[in-house]
Design a protein around this motif. Structure first.
Motif, PDB file in Angstrom:
ATOM      1  N   PHE A 234     -14.399  -7.106  -4.167  1.00  0.00           N
ATOM      2  CA  PHE A 234     -14.452  -6.326  -5.401  1.00  0.00           C
ATOM      3  C   PHE A 234     -15.878  -6.218  -5.937  1.00  0.00           C
ATOM      4  O   PHE A 234     -16.271  -5.192  -6.493  1.00  0.00           O
TER       5      PHE A 234
ATOM      6  N   ASN B 284       0.828  -1.210   0.000  1.00  0.00           N
ATOM      7  CA  ASN B 284       0.000   0.000   0.000  1.00  0.00           C
ATOM      8  C   ASN B 284       0.860   1.258   0.000  1.00  0.00           C
ATOM      9  O   ASN B 284       0.561   2.233  -0.693  1.00  0.00           O
TER      10      ASN B 284
ATOM     11  N   ARG C 159     -11.548  -3.333  -0.523  1.00  0.00           N
ATOM     12  CA  ARG C 159     -10.817  -3.873  -1.673  1.00  0.00           C
ATOM     13  C   ARG C 159     -10.803  -5.400  -1.702  1.00  0.00           C
ATOM     14  O   ARG C 159     -10.451  -6.003  -2.711  1.00  0.00           O
TER      15      ARG C 159
END
Length: 238
Positions: free
Chosen positions: A182, A86, A179
């Motif tokens: 989806f 990330n 996330r």
């Protein structure tokens, strides 16, 4: 050697001199044109048999290094791998590079066990393969974010409630976990319903009274309702 042979030899020598002079002139002309083009900033063609250096990736890497991206040596803790990915993903955004360039830049950050793993991945991929970000994430997650960890995050998302969090804190956690689902985040209407279902009942009842069509507006109105509940003079209907 008779006179005819002498004349033929002289003609051959003159012809050879003419060819040599023409070659020298052509070489001089090419050198001059190359110098002019270089001064004008025109890119030069790569001579046959040579490979042009990957200037674009090299320049991108120099710019990437200015952000001091952390290296990655591998880990057995999924949360550490997830945090690293990330973080470096955010550092890539200002570069506006392609997905393939992003993958190549990140590959330079691998060390030790992670570097050995990546080399084994590359050996299994056809030479010249153009990477997509989705492919890279699939390989990385498959190695460092096992299915069990991903399923736990999915379940946490599906059970997520605002509780004692502010709406802003709840939305941040909602986004972090979304996330992993989806199918939900790809459909804004479903995403909005899930977000609303996790809000505290007092805020949720106010939101139901407003016609909201986008997720961004839903978050904005929820934050206003939260502030109104805590004593802010703002109103959710404004």
């Amino acid at each position: 050697m008779d006179r005819v042979d002498q004349m033929l030899l002289l003609m051959q020598q003159q012809q050879q001199m003419m060819v040599t002079n023409m070659q020298q002139q052509q070489q001089m002309m090419a050198t001059m044109m190359g110098a002019m083009a270089q001064n004008m900033g025109v890119p030069q063609p790569t001579p046959p048999g040579l490979t042009a250096p990957a200037n674009n990736v090299s320049n991108l890497f120099e710019r990437f290094q200015r952000y001091r991206p952390p290296t990655f040596a591998g880990t057995h803790r999924p949360e550490e791998a997830e945090y690293w990915l990330n973080r470096v993903t955010k550092l890539l955004r200002p570069l506006h590079c392609t997905e393939a360039e992003s993958v190549e830049l990140l590959s330079y950050l691998f060390e030790k066990e992670a570097d050995l793993w990546w080399e084994s991945v590359l050996r299994s991929i056809p030479e010249g393969h153009v990477w997509t970000w989705e492919e890279f994430e699939a390989h990385f997650n498959g190695k460092y974010l096992p299915q069990k960890y991903q399923h736990e995050r999915e379940n946490e998302f599906l059970r997520l409630q605002q509780g004692e969090m502010s709406v802003a804190q709840y939305e941040n956690r909602f986004t972090e976990l979304s996330r992993y689902i989806f199918e939900i985040i790809a459909n804004e209407a479903i995403k909005m319903r899930r977000f609303t279902a996790g809000l505290r009942s007092g805020i949720r009842s106010k939101i139901y009274c407003v016609n909201i069509r986008t997720y961004a507006k839903l978050v904005e109105m929820s934050i206003r309702a939260d502030r109104m509940r805590s004593g802010s003079p703002e109103t959710v209907y404004s």
